[in-house]
Design a protein around this motif. Sequence first.
Motif, PDB file in Angstrom:
ATOM      1  N   SER A 274      46.556 -25.018 -35.315  1.00  0.00           N
ATOM      2  CA  SER A 274      47.233 -25.989 -36.165  1.00  0.00           C
ATOM      3  C   SER A 274      46.258 -27.047 -36.675  1.00  0.00           C
ATOM      4  O   SER A 274      46.305 -27.445 -37.850  1.00  0.00           O
ATOM      5  CB  SER A 274      48.373 -26.646 -35.390  1.00  0.00           C
ATOM      6  N   ILE A 275      45.372 -27.512 -35.795  1.00  0.00           N
ATOM      7  CA  ILE A 275      44.356 -28.487 -36.205  1.00  0.00           C
ATOM      8  C   ILE A 275      43.435 -27.873 -37.260  1.00  0.00           C
ATOM      9  O   ILE A 275      43.090 -28.513 -38.261  1.00  0.00           O
ATOM     10  CB  ILE A 275      43.545 -28.962 -34.979  1.00  0.00           C
ATOM     11  N   ALA A 276      43.036 -26.613 -37.033  1.00  0.00           N
ATOM     12  CA  ALA A 276      42.188 -25.928 -38.012  1.00  0.00           C
ATOM     13  C   ALA A 276      42.900 -25.824 -39.361  1.00  0.00           C
ATOM     14  O   ALA A 276      42.280 -26.020 -40.417  1.00  0.00           O
ATOM     15  CB  ALA A 276      41.813 -24.536 -37.496  1.00  0.00           C
ATOM     16  N   GLY A 277      44.201 -25.535 -39.313  1.00  0.00           N
ATOM     17  CA  GLY A 277      44.969 -25.477 -40.552  1.00  0.00           C
ATOM     18  C   GLY A 277      44.974 -26.808 -41.281  1.00  0.00           C
ATOM     19  O   GLY A 277      44.812 -26.872 -42.508  1.00  0.00           O
ATOM     20  N   GLY A 278      45.169 -27.896 -40.532  1.00  0.00           N
ATOM     21  CA  GLY A 278      45.156 -29.220 -41.142  1.00  0.00           C
ATOM     22  C   GLY A 278      43.796 -29.589 -41.702  1.00  0.00           C
ATOM     23  O   GLY A 278      43.687 -30.180 -42.786  1.00  0.00           O
ATOM     24  N   ALA A 279      42.737 -29.245 -40.968  1.00  0.00           N
ATOM     25  CA  ALA A 279      41.378 -29.543 -41.436  1.00  0.00           C
ATOM     26  C   ALA A 279      41.058 -28.764 -42.708  1.00  0.00           C
ATOM     27  O   ALA A 279      40.471 -29.308 -43.656  1.00  0.00           O
ATOM     28  CB  ALA A 279      40.370 -29.209 -40.336  1.00  0.00           C
ATOM     29  N   LEU A 452      34.185 -30.053 -43.581  1.00  0.00           N
ATOM     30  CA  LEU A 452      35.331 -29.427 -42.916  1.00  0.00           C
ATOM     31  C   LEU A 452      35.410 -29.865 -41.457  1.00  0.00           C
ATOM     32  O   LEU A 452      36.491 -30.240 -40.968  1.00  0.00           O
ATOM     33  CB  LEU A 452      35.203 -27.901 -43.004  1.00  0.00           C
ATOM     34  N   VAL A 453      34.287 -29.846 -40.760  1.00  0.00           N
ATOM     35  CA  VAL A 453      34.275 -30.203 -39.334  1.00  0.00           C
ATOM     36  C   VAL A 453      34.757 -31.634 -39.115  1.00  0.00           C
ATOM     37  O   VAL A 453      35.444 -31.936 -38.130  1.00  0.00           O
ATOM     38  CB  VAL A 453      32.853 -30.009 -38.755  1.00  0.00           C
ATOM     39  N   ALA A 454      34.436 -32.535 -40.041  1.00  0.00           N
ATOM     40  CA  ALA A 454      34.830 -33.939 -39.885  1.00  0.00           C
ATOM     41  C   ALA A 454      36.334 -34.112 -39.822  1.00  0.00           C
ATOM     42  O   ALA A 454      36.842 -35.093 -39.249  1.00  0.00           O
ATOM     43  CB  ALA A 454      34.257 -34.763 -41.040  1.00  0.00           C
ATOM     44  N   HIS A 455      37.083 -33.179 -40.390  1.00  0.00           N
ATOM     45  CA  HIS A 455      38.545 -33.304 -40.407  1.00  0.00           C
ATOM     46  C   HIS A 455      39.189 -32.874 -39.087  1.00  0.00           C
ATOM     47  O   HIS A 455      40.376 -33.170 -38.865  1.00  0.00           O
ATOM     48  CB  HIS A 455      39.130 -32.473 -41.548  1.00  0.00           C
ATOM     49  N   PHE A 456      38.469 -32.186 -38.215  1.00  0.00           N
ATOM     50  CA  PHE A 456      39.072 -31.719 -36.958  1.00  0.00           C
ATOM     51  C   PHE A 456      39.508 -32.876 -36.061  1.00  0.00           C
ATOM     52  O   PHE A 456      40.679 -32.941 -35.658  1.00  0.00           O
ATOM     53  CB  PHE A 456      38.115 -30.777 -36.231  1.00  0.00           C
ATOM     54  N   PRO A 457      38.618 -33.822 -35.703  1.00  0.00           N
ATOM     55  CA  PRO A 457      39.090 -34.947 -34.874  1.00  0.00           C
ATOM     56  C   PRO A 457      40.104 -35.818 -35.594  1.00  0.00           C
ATOM     57  O   PRO A 457      41.001 -36.387 -34.963  1.00  0.00           O
ATOM     58  CB  PRO A 457      37.802 -35.717 -34.544  1.00  0.00           C
ATOM     59  N   GLU A 458      40.003 -35.926 -36.914  1.00  0.00           N
ATOM     60  CA  GLU A 458      40.989 -36.707 -37.672  1.00  0.00           C
ATOM     61  C   GLU A 458      42.373 -36.084 -37.557  1.00  0.00           C
ATOM     62  O   GLU A 458      43.365 -36.783 -37.340  1.00  0.00           O
ATOM     63  CB  GLU A 458      40.572 -36.765 -39.149  1.00  0.00           C
ATOM     64  N   GLU A 459      42.418 -34.767 -37.690  1.00  0.00           N
ATOM     65  CA  GLU A 459      43.701 -34.062 -37.619  1.00  0.00           C
ATOM     66  C   GLU A 459      44.293 -34.155 -36.217  1.00  0.00           C
ATOM     67  O   GLU A 459      45.508 -34.353 -36.055  1.00  0.00           O
ATOM     68  CB  GLU A 459      43.509 -32.608 -38.027  1.00  0.00           C
ATOM     69  N   LEU A 460      43.446 -34.042 -35.194  1.00  0.00           N
ATOM     70  CA  LEU A 460      43.921 -34.183 -33.822  1.00  0.00           C
ATOM     71  C   LEU A 460      44.469 -35.589 -33.595  1.00  0.00           C
ATOM     72  O   LEU A 460      45.512 -35.773 -32.940  1.00  0.00           O
ATOM     73  CB  LEU A 460      42.794 -33.892 -32.834  1.00  0.00           C
ATOM     74  N   GLY A 461      43.800 -36.605 -34.150  1.00  0.00           N
ATOM     75  CA  GLY A 461      44.271 -37.982 -34.007  1.00  0.00           C
ATOM     76  C   GLY A 461      45.637 -38.180 -34.636  1.00  0.00           C
ATOM     77  O   GLY A 461      46.510 -38.839 -34.047  1.00  0.00           O
ATOM     78  N   ARG A 462      45.854 -37.610 -35.812  1.00  0.00           N
ATOM     79  CA  ARG A 462      47.162 -37.747 -36.470  1.00  0.00           C
ATOM     80  C   ARG A 462      48.250 -37.049 -35.668  1.00  0.00           C
ATOM     81  O   ARG A 462      49.371 -37.556 -35.541  1.00  0.00           O
ATOM     82  CB  ARG A 462      47.088 -37.165 -37.885  1.00  0.00           C
ATOM     83  N   LEU A 463      47.910 -35.885 -35.128  1.00  0.00           N
ATOM     84  CA  LEU A 463      48.886 -35.135 -34.332  1.00  0.00           C
ATOM     85  C   LEU A 463      49.242 -35.886 -33.059  1.00  0.00           C
ATOM     86  O   LEU A 463      50.427 -35.984 -32.680  1.00  0.00           O
ATOM     87  CB  LEU A 463      48.319 -33.755 -34.008  1.00  0.00           C
ATOM     88  N   LYS A 464      48.248 -36.478 -32.410  1.00  0.00           N
ATOM     89  CA  LYS A 464      48.501 -37.223 -31.189  1.00  0.00           C
ATOM     90  C   LYS A 464      49.353 -38.457 -31.469  1.00  0.00           C
ATOM     91  O   LYS A 464      50.239 -38.810 -30.665  1.00  0.00           O
ATOM     92  CB  LYS A 464      47.163 -37.632 -30.542  1.00  0.00           C
ATOM     93  N   GLU A 465      49.099 -39.117 -32.565  1.00  0.00           N
ATOM     94  CA  GLU A 465      49.897 -40.293 -32.927  1.00  0.00           C
ATOM     95  C   GLU A 465      51.366 -39.948 -33.095  1.00  0.00           C
ATOM     96  O   GLU A 465      52.252 -40.717 -32.705  1.00  0.00           O
ATOM     97  CB  GLU A 465      49.357 -40.913 -34.230  1.00  0.00           C
TER      98      GLU A 465
END
Length: 471
Positions: A274-279, A452-465
Amino acid sequence: MVMERLSGLDASFLYLETPEQLMHVCSVMVMDKSTVPGGYSFATFRATLDERVRRVPQFTRRVRRVPLDLGHPVWVKDEHFAIDHHLHRMALPAPAGHAELMEMCGHLAGLPMDRGRPLWEMNVIEGYRGEDGEEKLVVFTKMHHATVDGASGANLISYLCSLEPDAPPLATDEIPMDGRSPGSLELFGRGIVSTLSRPLSIPKMLSPTLGLITETVSRAQHGTAMAPPLTAPRTSFNGTITGHRTIAVGDMDLEDVKAVRRATGATVNDIVLSIAGGALRDYLLERDELPDSSLLATVPVSVRGESKRDEGANKVSALFTRLGTDIADPLERLTAMTEANKHAKDHHNAISADTLQDWAEFAAPRTFGLAVRAYAGLRLADRHPVVHNLVISNVPGPPIPLYFMGARMDGMYPLGPVFHGAGVNITVLSNNGVVHVGVIACEDSMRSPEKLVAHFPEELGRLKEQVAPAG
């Protein structure tokens, strides 16, 4: 170990290889060399590695073709094995940072290996300074996919890594290998027998294959089938590839992934996909090329525990899954991914674990190789419907620190092969509380994978929030 024949699946990775479509798997290992007992020196590193790899046949065997390509190649002992053919030392120009390291690793990833020698390489890269300013030791590894899959690769690493800086490697047993090299006449005879006996296995394969077709049709009617190939939208990284590679790596906090898992009940694999999809969604939006329909990924699945076959290094299957790139909301995407993956896993489990390996036995060396070259030369990947957009792998790693030749492993970023029609590969590995993300791409398909890689931690942060109130 006596001369060993490659399984059809292992050999297929040799047949699939062209100068543009390289079939080795790589990794970038970033290590703290201050933990090395007595201090790091390349001479000691070289001597220790030489001693350890000689105990393991996978490091000292080479491929030998069967005369007239009558059968799959065999592994034989390399009588002229020398560590200097496989271990190389290089240094980054000072001052060297992350960008320079990635550029060098991308260059190394695009170089083919010599098939006349054991199919692995290690490049020790000195002079790299991490974000903390401290100099790190970097080892860039390459192993041909004919030699390892994810699980067998981890087993090989256990012969080189330890749990403490001065402890022996995790695996210390020496695996014997018969030094006998078969003659051409023997290989020719074995090839004839293999060719003549191969059709005899067709009847026993037809029943499970027909059962799979029936199962797939039934699941499709009920909406519980995995996503079918050849239904992926076309993107800028779906076409004929070149031999040049770009690489990017990044990190995520494993505890954040676990927090999402506890709050949603999704599996780690569901969350990673899911994170990969968001990134990927964010990356494509930035380029103004996000397709209306979801991207489709091939996800390798280990069948090592279910396979009934003893031979072969690769014991893998694969499933197809949509990544929800058409869904903007991270939690909604994860919910859809969890449901779809459940159906995909159930569908995949209904398939015999050995189906792919059984059919791969029929891969004819010469015909297969010519077909792959014709496919690339005619640029057919640019013309037919997209089979899949990319490959994504999730590899579980050790929950505790590992030491490679005494150096603490701070980062281990795996990188899989890319293919004509799917010029990007994402591999995720957990290691000591950190989730390492490795992206490798054809340079013409994705020139800046770091975006692309930069969006992985960003996407995880949004999901955790989003799940924090429920956590």
